[in-house]
Design an enzyme around this catalytic site. Structure first.
Site, mmCIF file in Angstrom:
data_model
loop_
_atom_site.group_PDB
_atom_site.id
_atom_site.type_symbol
_atom_site.label_atom_id
_atom_site.label_comp_id
_atom_site.label_asym_id
_atom_site.label_seq_id
_atom_site.Cartn_x
_atom_site.Cartn_y
_atom_site.Cartn_z
ATOM 1 N N HIS A 1 -18.557 -40.357 -84.840
ATOM 2 C CA HIS A 1 -18.847 -40.018 -83.396
ATOM 3 C C HIS A 1 -19.809 -41.165 -82.845
ATOM 4 C CE1 HIS A 1 -20.798 -38.243 -80.314
ATOM 5 N NE2 HIS A 1 -19.685 -37.229 -79.934
ATOM 6 N N ASP B 1 -13.591 -32.109 -82.641
ATOM 7 C CA ASP B 1 -11.947 -31.798 -82.555
ATOM 8 C C ASP B 1 -11.474 -31.527 -83.776
ATOM 9 O OD1 ASP B 1 -12.499 -34.701 -80.415
ATOM 10 O OD2 ASP B 1 -11.677 -32.679 -79.758
#
Ligand code: SDX
Length: 442
Positions: free
Chosen positions: A312, A369
């Site tokens: 991320h 996700d």
């Protein structure tokens, strides 16, 4: 948004070409302070360069704060764990857009507006018939949301006057568009929204109800979907939210701005990752579960493969949403008495990766996700609808940022600068005298 009161006594100093400049430093409530470079070019003749805007703030915002080191996420000051446990998605949508949690009366009115605007213009329903079979659901969603500005032109002229009505209309209609696009993709008859159903129950009913077998709303699934949407509702200035702000900064109406955000979210590096994670897990499972091969591929600098659902831009610790989703996976599968080998596979991959130096050194943890697709799948939503679900969740965040931008007197049309590295002035040569250009791909 008065930033003057946030100017700190300390200044940043920049020395260039032998001259030292002092730049204001702005104080944040939490997290990074900001060096105000709005006068930089005018005073120094220089611009900054920051690919991917990794160090650049585009605005001041009071909506969401995430701490990448601590792995925490707050919407309007409330921890995501509390909101996911205590609220409905509609309540959190109201919070993000209006800045405070609604009273019972305010929530009732908001829900009433959403029911009022749940249907789309019947002429729009025929648009679905014109998309070729197998059309990507995100392409349909982005097109249909943009088309709303054709059917509701009052939006275009006085965008802010009716923001509450527009927000409720958009939240409600996008849910209907998503469900209708799924039904149309299967060639099934449409099920229309019901005023007596909650936001999530309505969506599930519109998705799965059939005249021959009426859908039975399961509170466990409704609750899981509420949490999933809450966890996706906002996330500071991510790629799609920044897109909504940039497009909106040209005074584009809300529907067209959101349509641009949907297109940005579609990317496999962004919202498209949830579908890519499921495709990856299914492929590993089909090949016999040898996930180590994929972890080695992800670590190989010569292999473009990435362990989707990991890493991320901001979180260099666990993504708090991923922790909640991992627990939610177990709860939903147990309560529905389902087993899913992909969940065990995902947990094994997480466990091995988090012990591997490559991932540890780069602070690569599971993101939002990594587990979400397993829940979507277990409640019957197909892989190619996963990113549509992400868009449904992110919609209140996009609306909140679009509204905040319009309300912010500091805001102006977004127009970044650049570092020009192209050719110097060149002499024009008539076509008959031209030789092969030696600077074609400089
Ligand atoms: C979302 O911004 C947001 O808030 C987004 C989001 C939201 O709610 O809006 O949180 C939603 O988009 C989540 C991210 C979903 N995308 C994926 O899961 C795709 C896989 N992840 C990566 O592509 C990547 O981690 C990104 C895109 C998420 C972040 O990319 P960055 O910040 O540009 O990091 P990077 O590409 O510079 O990587 C740094 C290093 C590199 O290695 P080195 O060159 O230093 O050797 O980490 C490596 C990368 O190769 N790396 C990975 C990896 N992610 C980064 N290596 C293997 N697998 C991965 N997934």
């Amino acid at each position: 948004m008065d930033l003057k009161k946030r100017v700190m006594a300390e200044k940043a100093k920049l020395t260039i070409d032998g001259e030292t400049y002092e730049l204001p430093v702005l104080e944040s409530t939490f997290g990074d302070k900001a060096i105000d470079i709005s006068s930089l070019r005018q005073r120094t003749g220089c611009v900054t360069l920051d690919y991917g805007y990794m160090n650049t703030g585009s605005c001041a915002s009071a909506i969401t704060y995430l701490d990448g080191k601590q792995g925490t996420l707050n919407y309007r000051g409330y921890p995501i764990e509390t909101l996911a446990a205590e609220c409905s998605f509609v309540e959190v949508s109201y919070l993000l857009i209006n800045g405070c949690l609604p009273t019972e009366n305010e929530l009732r009115n908001f829900k009433g507006m959403m029911n009022k605007y749940a249907l789309m213009h019947e002429d729009m329903v025929h648009f679905f018939d014109r998309f070729p079979a197998g059309s990507p659901p995100m392409s349909i969603l982005s097109s249909m949301v943009n088309t709303l500005s054709a059917f509701y032109p009052e939006m275009i002229n006085n965008p802010l006057e009716q923001i509450d009505k527009m927000a409720a209309r958009l939240l409600s209609k996008v849910r209907t568009i998503a469900a209708f696009s799924y039904k149309k993709s299967l060639g099934q008859p449409l099920t229309y929204p019901r005023p007596d159903y909650s936001y999530c129950a309505n969506f599930l009913n519109m998705m799965f109800d059939l005249p021959v077998s009426p859908y039975e709303v399961n509170p466990v699934i409704v609750n899981a979907l509420d949490k999933l949407l809450i966890l996706h509702a906002d996330h500071e200035q991510n790629c799609s939210t920044s897109t909504v702000r940039l497009v909106g900064s040209a005074h584009v109406n809300l529907y067209a701005s959101i349509s641009a955000g949907i297109s940005a979210l579609w990317g496999p590096l962004h919202g498209g990752a949830n579908q890519a994670v499921m495709d990856m897990l299914e492929r590993i499972h089909l090949e016999g579960g040898n996930y180590k091969k994929y972890i080695d591929k992800a670590k190989d600098p010569n292999d473009s493969f990435r362990l989707v659902g990991f890493g991320h831009r901001v979180y260099k610790n666990h993504d708090p949403r991923s922790r909640i989703l991992k627990k939610l996976c177990d709860e939903v599968l147990q309560t529905l008495n389902l087993s899913n080998p992909l969940l065990d596979l995902a947990k094994e991959i997480e466990e091995v990766a988090l012990r591997d130096d490559y991932f540890v050194e780069r602070h690569l943890y599971p993101n939002v996700d990594f587990y979400s697709g397993i829940i979507y799948k277990s409640i019957g939503i197909p892989n190619d609808m996963f990113t549509v679900m992400f868009a449904l969740g992110r919609l209140p965040g996009w609306i909140a940022h679009w509204k905040e931008m319009w309300d912010d007197e500091n805001w102006r049309i977004g127009r970044p600068r650049q570092l020009y590295i192209g050719p110097k002035q060149r002499r024009f040569v008539a076509i008959g005298d031209r030789k092969v250009c030696d600077e074609r791909f400089s």
